[in-house]
Design an enzyme around this catalytic site. Structure first.
Site, PDB file in Angstrom:
ATOM      1  N   LEU A 167       0.804  -1.230   0.000  1.00  0.00           N
ATOM      2  CA  LEU A 167       0.000   0.000   0.000  1.00  0.00           C
ATOM      3  C   LEU A 167       0.830   1.270   0.000  1.00  0.00           C
ATOM      4  O   LEU A 167       0.345   2.313  -0.439  1.00  0.00           O
ATOM      5  CB  LEU A 167      -0.924   0.018   1.232  1.00  0.00           C
ATOM      6  CG  LEU A 167      -1.960  -1.094   1.351  1.00  0.00           C
ATOM      7  CD1 LEU A 167      -2.886  -0.826   2.532  1.00  0.00           C
ATOM      8  CD2 LEU A 167      -2.783  -1.218   0.064  1.00  0.00           C
ATOM      9  N   TYR A 168       2.054   1.219   0.527  1.00  0.00           N
ATOM     10  CA  TYR A 168       2.799   2.464   0.739  1.00  0.00           C
ATOM     11  C   TYR A 168       4.216   2.360   0.182  1.00  0.00           C
ATOM     12  O   TYR A 168       4.817   1.293   0.183  1.00  0.00           O
ATOM     13  CB  TYR A 168       2.840   2.805   2.238  1.00  0.00           C
ATOM     14  CG  TYR A 168       1.468   2.754   2.869  1.00  0.00           C
ATOM     15  CD1 TYR A 168       0.479   3.662   2.487  1.00  0.00           C
ATOM     16  CD2 TYR A 168       1.130   1.764   3.782  1.00  0.00           C
ATOM     17  CE1 TYR A 168      -0.797   3.588   3.026  1.00  0.00           C
ATOM     18  CE2 TYR A 168      -0.143   1.682   4.330  1.00  0.00           C
ATOM     19  CZ  TYR A 168      -1.098   2.603   3.943  1.00  0.00           C
ATOM     20  OH  TYR A 168      -2.359   2.535   4.468  1.00  0.00           O
ATOM     21  N   GLY A 169       4.722   3.523  -0.228  1.00  0.00           N
ATOM     22  CA  GLY A 169       6.030   3.553  -0.883  1.00  0.00           C
ATOM     23  C   GLY A 169       7.212   3.568   0.065  1.00  0.00           C
ATOM     24  O   GLY A 169       8.318   3.198  -0.323  1.00  0.00           O
TER      25      GLY A 169
END
Ligand SMILES: *[C@@H]1O[C@H](CO)[C@@H](O)[C@H](O)[C@H]1NC(C)=O
Ligand SMILES: *[C@@H]1O[C@H](CO)[C@@H](O)[C@H](O)[C@H]1NC(C)=O
Ligand SMILES: *[C@@H]1O[C@H](CO)[C@@H](O)[C@H](O)[C@H]1NC(C)=O
Length: 328
Positions: A167-169
């Site tokens: 979901l997140y970088g």
């Protein structure tokens, strides 16, 4: 326990007095880095755990949050969930490398960008990427872990900090977001033997390279799977970062079988300083946040607490390693 959430009037006065004093001496502190585990460092006020939530508006959860970490885990309160899958580690078959680092607060191992190490399974619905291994330890044996099991502390706690890479970088974006982080905790006892992964980090040759704050030492050829016990269960709960900003985005997974290190290795940890060599020696030991109330949060585990003495064997109580040349 529980004291962190409320601040008595005298303590608040001390804080404002100290803030006033700090305004008159020295350069302004970096607000993102202005916290400590012990209120007083080198005579200058640096806010300790009871003050974290008061000195920076972005850290208010440290004071008012209701899903804070660490906690004391009473195993008999854990709900047995027979459908929890085993934990899974993916290394792509490569050895881990990275930098062992004295941050002035902790001993940290920061993995190199490659290879990526993923953890999934257990309560995790997403694949999480390893971003730090952190080691907390005490000034005496039997104390120093942040979490406790059945009101009992351990000599050290190893925390593997991961972020949700589906979901997140990156870690900082994930730490502010739902389902952002997963932290695996291992408890450590002082005994006659030593975990072979920890032996690499704590060998005399290695640990003496990070004696002072900001010292770093590059390590390679590490096999993270060797950190895990042969067989183990785990207990999981929803909590927070145990450092500012105390974001309530962490799925904690506490491994229920302790690791060992030798008293010599423990001693070498206690000789690490949280200051640079030009300043007085202050041991890194005892750097941990006090216990926070569990309140009504659920504890979920993969062992049946009605049979705590039963030795759990079988695939659910082992680490599953993807891509390892000699899978375990
Ligand atoms: C780690 O997870 C990411 C995203 O799920 C995936 O692309 C990558 O191949 C995984 N790496 C390993 C070594 O399993
Ligand atoms: C992390 O990700 C966020 C949003 O995806 C981005 O705005 C930020 O610049 C990134 N931070 C770093 C340190 O790369
Ligand atoms: C740690 O040491 C204790 C006591 O010496 C021993 O019983 C236990 O099996 C050891 N644990 C591991 C994971 O090797």
């Amino acid at each position: 326990m529980g004291g962190a959430a409320r601040l008595s009037a005298p303590r608040a006065l001390v804080l404002w007095a100290a803030l006033g004093a700090a305004a008159h001496i020295g350069p302004a502190p970096d607000p993102e880095d202005w916290w400590s585990y012990k209120d007083n460092l080198q005579g200058n006020f640096v806010p300790g755990p009871p003050f974290w939530g008061l000195v920076n508006a972005a850290w208010s959860l440290c004071a008012v949050g209701k899903r804070q970490s660490p906690v004391d885990v009473e195993l008999k309160r854990a709900l047995y969930d027979p459908f929890l899958p085993p934990l899974r580690l993916s290394t792509g078959g490569e050895k881990l490398r990275g930098t062992l680092y004295n941050t002035g607060r902790h001993v940290s191992f920061l993995p190199a960008p490659r290879p990526v190490v993923n953890v999934s399974g257990g309560p995790l619905l997403y694949s999480h990427r390893l971003s730090e291994l952190r080691l907390l330890f005490g000034a005496r044996d039997g104390a120093g872990s942040e979490h406790q099991i059945n009101h009992q502390g351990f000599s050290a706690e190893v925390q593997l900090i991961h972020f949700n890479q589906e979901l997140y970088g990156n870690l900082s974006a994930a730490s502010r977001s739902p389902n952002g982080l997963a932290i695996l905790s291992f408890f450590v006892n002082v005994a006659g033997s030593s975990n072979s992964f920890l032996s690499r980090l704590l060998s005399r040759d290695t640990i003496t390279r990070i004696s002072y704050k900001n010292d770093a030492y590059f390590l390679q050829d590490l096999s993270l799977e060797l950190l895990f016990p042969e067989s183990f269960g785990f207990v999981t709960y929803q909590g927070s970062l145990s450092t500012p900003p105390c974001s309530e985005t962490v799925t904690w997974i506490l491994i229920d079988r302790a690791l060992n290190i030798t008293s010599l290795q423990m001693h070498s940890l206690r000789l690490l300083s949280q200051n640079p060599p030009s300043q007085i020696f202050q041991s890194l030991s005892g750097n941990g946040r006090p216990l926070q109330p569990l309140a009504h949060r659920a504890l979920r585990g993969n062992r049946d607490p009605r049979h705590p003495e039963r030795r759990c064997r079988g695939p659910n109580y082992r680490l599953h390693v993807d891509g390892a040349p000699h899978g375990r």
